[in-house]
Design a protein around this motif. Structure first.
Motif, PDB file in Angstrom:
ATOM      1  N   LEU A 189       0.952  -1.217   0.018  1.00 32.39           N
ATOM      2  CA  LEU A 189       0.094  -0.043   0.113  1.00 32.39           C
ATOM      3  C   LEU A 189       0.950   1.161   0.029  1.00 32.39           C
ATOM      4  N   ALA A 190       0.325   2.445   0.142  1.00 34.24           N
ATOM      5  CA  ALA A 190       1.094   3.717   0.063  1.00 34.24           C
ATOM      6  C   ALA A 190       0.293   4.493   0.927  1.00 34.24           C
ATOM      7  N   ALA A 191       1.008   5.707   1.357  1.00 32.28           N
ATOM      8  CA  ALA A 191       0.489   6.579   2.292  1.00 32.28           C
ATOM      9  C   ALA A 191       0.811   7.945   2.170  1.00 32.28           C
ATOM     10  N   THR A 192       0.038   8.991   2.619  1.00 32.49           N
ATOM     11  CA  THR A 192       0.480  10.416   2.698  1.00 32.49           C
ATOM     12  C   THR A 192      -0.452  10.829   3.627  1.00 32.49           C
ATOM     13  N   GLY A 214       2.566   7.283  -2.723  1.00 31.83           N
ATOM     14  CA  GLY A 214       1.584   8.575  -2.407  1.00 31.83           C
ATOM     15  C   GLY A 214       2.494   9.638  -1.967  1.00 31.83           C
ATOM     16  N   THR A 215       2.031  10.876  -2.193  1.00 34.15           N
ATOM     17  CA  THR A 215       2.687  12.222  -1.746  1.00 34.15           C
ATOM     18  C   THR A 215       1.558  13.303  -1.543  1.00 34.15           C
ATOM     19  N   TYR A 238      -1.892  12.687  -3.320  1.00 37.85           N
ATOM     20  CA  TYR A 238      -1.708  12.151  -4.586  1.00 37.85           C
ATOM     21  C   TYR A 238      -1.310  10.682  -4.688  1.00 37.85           C
ATOM     22  N   PHE A 239      -1.906   9.741  -5.289  1.00 39.07           N
ATOM     23  CA  PHE A 239      -1.606   8.407  -5.105  1.00 39.07           C
ATOM     24  C   PHE A 239      -1.313   7.873  -6.781  1.00 39.07           C
ATOM     25  N   PHE A 277       7.702  11.594  -8.245  1.00 37.45           N
ATOM     26  CA  PHE A 277       7.536   9.948  -8.233  1.00 37.45           C
ATOM     27  C   PHE A 277       8.578   9.250  -8.969  1.00 37.45           C
ATOM     28  N   GLY A 278       9.371   8.653  -8.138  1.00 37.17           N
ATOM     29  CA  GLY A 278      10.728   8.008  -8.700  1.00 37.17           C
ATOM     30  C   GLY A 278      10.836   6.576  -8.947  1.00 37.17           C
TER      31      GLY A 278
END
Length: 830
Positions: free
Chosen positions: A383-386, A435-436, A443-444, A493-494
């Motif tokens: 998963l991702a988070a911000t 995400g950021t 933004y995901f 995003f890298g």
């Protein structure tokens, strides 16, 4: 749409309809919300030079880096600027004298500077300062020497500069600094003087007014400062003297402070809110001295030199003169890795073997094992988070092998023991996304399912987070296993992969987020399943597949360059996650470890980022494929009455304010009816009673809040039932009993050991009143003595604090023994 204040929703609607201009269309340098760049720029020299040297405030022992160049090589020029641009004007290169003005773009400082509208006449030996909207270039030669002042309008900087009210005398080879309201021009020739002229920016057609002189007459000196003080350094004949002007009392003679490390002249200066950098000059032509504003009686410290010898140079910085340095969105609302958030927490959630677990790291005690908090609503990994200052958002992931989800869970930092609440989903289920975001949106981007790889970027609107995320402009390349970080204006995003590993870094412009992300300078190596965090100026990408320990740094002010390799993580790993604050980045978990997964947390120190990351307290459970975010601060309450009088200091944790507060301090005396104020670093507690009336002032260091506060310079008179407020530089303690008093005492945080000086009194003597304020004014309201009570509100003007406070609109009801607070109190980051 009616003119005036607009709401974020209105902005959003205008963006959707295509009626809202992008940042590139309308952003002007007068904005008080421009992003700060932590650098000082030095240019010009004799023999003439066009090159620019850049000092990095976060690494000021290194030799200054050579950046872009001026359009013309010249000496005896002047410089000023705002948060986005520096302006270098005038100067000479024998036999020519110039009116040319060159503009440096701090966000892209490697090119040749842009030539802008000229000064009204060719001038050398001039000086310059300004505020967020205008730059003022004054005086100069050649003979006959001038008192004229030219004003550059930053919002229309191609026009010829406008003549404004003159200086009181003609000057040549002098120095200037100032704050948001006034500019101060001091010293100079042709016969060395100590005179200081003040320009009032709100009335700039008038002749400058003479203020308190410097301690010694001189020319060929340099000046810089912050919001409260201006420092004039060096000069000819050979001087190492540093004089400090107190803007709140600028008719007094400027006192001499700690000297430069060596006498010199024909030098230049700029700086930040904390330090002044004085560089170049004769005879030590590449020397850089740093003045510490918090300890300005000490000799200036020698720092990394300029890249070349320079004399008759000029300098600018986005952070000099105390100009607004807030980011595009308020500091109190921006996510953890954008701006300083105080001592705070990071949250690591989910992971393999598939977990709903959330661990919390306490940044102020980061050697302890992470504390388990309320779980996610769905177990998952990948998963991702911000998040922002109040909430963390965890999106996407894999709930079971091959069962991707679009779920977005929201953690409430003020109640982080509860199960996370499911909010509006992503537009598509996927895992291994990233995400950021900023204060208002998350933004995901990227990710995968068994059949698809995504370039999709979904935007969550924090003000309406139950709605399905809106798809925005895509990434330039569809990929999975990427990572993201950013600042208040842009997201980066890298890395990532689809069959092959990528080094691509895409930049999303939050002010124009429907466009396809723009590819910027790549990572130095291809990799996927890496992670990222950062602060307002740099992004750090670490780890990755195949298992790596490499950490790379993106410089947001020069984001077309290849990312620079920095100190590695403690171990090679992938599927790690990261969060952090303004000073440190924390990389937690990861795979493969000898036992399968890591519980290790590595800490990168942004101020020393070439060193190997240090191992801190572990996660509560070893895992990988997790996500992380974090936020904010603490509040301190001291003294009072319980079963008896007390010296206890309690700390409230804003991130988890339901438990009993933690005991900190204590104060040196049991006391009550005292008052308190402070800034970002220290709290000051003054006055009080039990068993006697106190004039004591104690300072609590927030970075070491278990220690007894240190006793500082006392109040001018012992009292209790008083009130206090202040800004980032000064604290004001007013009123009190016995008396009652109208006395207002001012604590200077940079020199807090002496007895506090008495300033302009309140309009009315009273006790048991309350106070609050912002960075410019303090408001003292209500009070007694009972049974007579007051509704009076007095305003103290910090820029003119010797005058009697001005009565303002009263309270709705007369009262005493009240309390007050404000979002702008004590000038904390907003």
């Amino acid at each position: 749409m009616p003119r005036g204040i607009f709401r974020l929703k209105q902005v959003y609607e205008e963006q959707l309809s295509g009626n809202w201009s992008t940042k590139g269309d309308v952003w002007n340098t007068s904005s008080p919300f421009a992003k700060a760049h932590p650098f000082g720029y030095f240019a010009g020299s004799d023999p003439s030079s066009s090159t620019l040297d850049r000092i990095d405030y976060s690494n000021d022992t290194a030799t200054a880096a050579v950046k872009g160049q001026l359009s013309l090589a010249r000496a005896e020029l002047a410089a000023t600027g705002n948060a986005d641009f520096g302006y270098f004007g005038g100067g000479f290169n024998f036999p020519n004298t110039y009116s040319t003005v060159d503009r440096i773009d701090y966000s892209n400082d490697t090119g040749t500077t842009s030539t802008k509208g000229p000064l009204s006449s060719a001038t050398r030996g001039l000086s310059a300062t300004g505020n967020s909207s205008f730059g003022y270039f004054a005086g100069g030669g050649p003979s006959p020497y001038r008192s004229s002042v030219d004003r550059i309008d930053y919002s229309s900087d191609t026009d010829t500069a406008s003549p404004k009210g003159p200086l009181s005398p003609s000057r040549y080879l002098f120095a200037a600094t100032g704050n948001a309201d006034f500019g101060y021009f001091g010293g100079g020739g042709p016969s060395a003087v100590s005179t200081v002229d003040r320009i009032d920016y709100s009335n700039d057609t008038a002749t400058a007014s003479a203020k308190g002189p410097l301690s010694v007459a001189r020319d060929q000196l340099a000046a810089t400062g912050n919001a409260s003080f201006g420092y004039f350094a060096g000069g000819a004949p050979g001087k190492s003297t540093i004089d400090r002007i107190d803007y709140s009392n600028d008719t007094a003679d400027a006192p001499a402070k700690g000297p430069l490390s060596a006498a010199r002249y024909n030098l230049a200066a700029t700086g930040s809110s904390s330090f002044g950098y004085v560089a170049g000059g004769y005879p030590s032509k590449s020397k850089v001295d740093r003045i510490d504003y918090s300890n300005d009686t000490a000799t200036a410290a020698t720092k990394g030199p300029l890249s070349v010898n320079r004399i008759y140079l000029a300098a600018s910085s986005s952070q000099a003169n105390g100009l607004p340095q807030t980011t595009l969105f308020p500091a109190s609302s921006v996510r953890d890795n954008v701006v300083p958030q105080g001592t705070d927490f990071g949250y690591f959630g989910g992971g393999t073997s598939i977990h709903s677990l959330v661990d919390r790291i306490d940044y102020s005690n980061d050697t302890a094992t992470a504390v388990e908090k309320g779980p996610l609503s769905v177990v998952r990994e990948g998963l991702a988070a911000t998040g922002n200052a109040s909430f963390g958002y965890f999106g996407g992931g894999d709930a079971h092998p091959g069962d991707e989800v679009s779920t977005v869970d929201r953690i409430d930092y003020s109640n982080d023991t509860a199960t996370a609440v499911a909010k509006g989903p992503l537009s598509a289920a996927r895992r291994y996304l990233s995400g950021t975001g900023n204060a208002d949106f998350g933004y995901f981007g990227g990710g995968k399912t068994p059949l698809s790889n995504f370039s999709t970027v979904d935007r969550i609107d924090y003000s309406n987070d139950t709605a399905t995320a809106v798809a925005k402009g895509p990434l330039s390349v569809a990929r999975r296993g990427l990572s993201a970080t950013g600042n208040a204006s842009f997201g980066y995003f890298g890395g990532g992969q689809i069959g092959i590993e990528y080094s691509t870094v895409d930049r999303i412009d939050y002010s124009n987020d429907t466009a396809t992300a723009v590819a910027k300078g790549p990572l130095s190596a291809t990799r996927s399943y890496l992670t990222a965090t950062g602060n307002a100026d740099f992004g750090y990408f670490g780890g990755g597949e195949p298992a790596k320990s490499i950490v790379e740094r993106i410089d947001y002010s020069n984001d077309t360059a290849t990312a620079a390799a920095k100190g590695p993580l403690s171990n090679s790993k992938q599927k790690v996650s990261a969060t952090g604050n303004a000073s440190f980045g924390y990389f937690g978990g990861g795979w493969p470890a000898p036992s399968g997964a890591y519980s290790t947390v590595d800490r990168i120190d942004y101020s020393s980022d070439t060193a190997t990351a240090s191992v801190r307290g572990p996660l509560s459970l070893a895992r990988w494929g997790l996500a992380a975010t974090g936020n904010s601060s603490f509040g301190y309450f001291a003294g009072g009455v319980s079963s008896g009088y007390t010296s206890v200091v309690d700390r409230i944790d804003y991130g988890n304010d339901t438990p009993t507060s933690l005991v900190k301090g204590p104060l040196s005396n049991d006391t009550y009816y005292l008052a308190a104020t402070g800034n970002q670093n220290f709290g000051y507690f003054g006055g009080g009673i039990y068993p006697s009336v106190f004039s004591t002032v104690e300072r609590l260091d927030y970075n070491n809040d278990t220690a007894t506060p240190v006793v500082k310079g006392p109040l001018s008179v012992a009292r209790y039932g008083l009130a206090a407020t202040g800004n980032e530089s000064f604290g004001y303690f007013g009123g009190g009993i016995p008396g009652p008093f109208s006395t207002v005492d001012r604590i200077d945080y940079s020199s807090d050991t002496g007895t506090t000086p008495t300033k302009g009194p309140l309009s009315l003597a009273r006790e048991y009143l309350a106070a609050t304020g912002n960075e410019s004014f303090g408001y003292f309201g209500g009070g007694g003595p009972g049974p007579s009570t007051f509704s009076t509100v007095d305003r103290v003007d910090y820029s003119n604090d010797t005058a009697t406070a001005s009565p303002k609109g009263p309270l709705s009801v007369a009262k005493y023994v009240l309390a007050a607070t404000s979002a702008g109190a004590n000038a904390l980051p907003q």
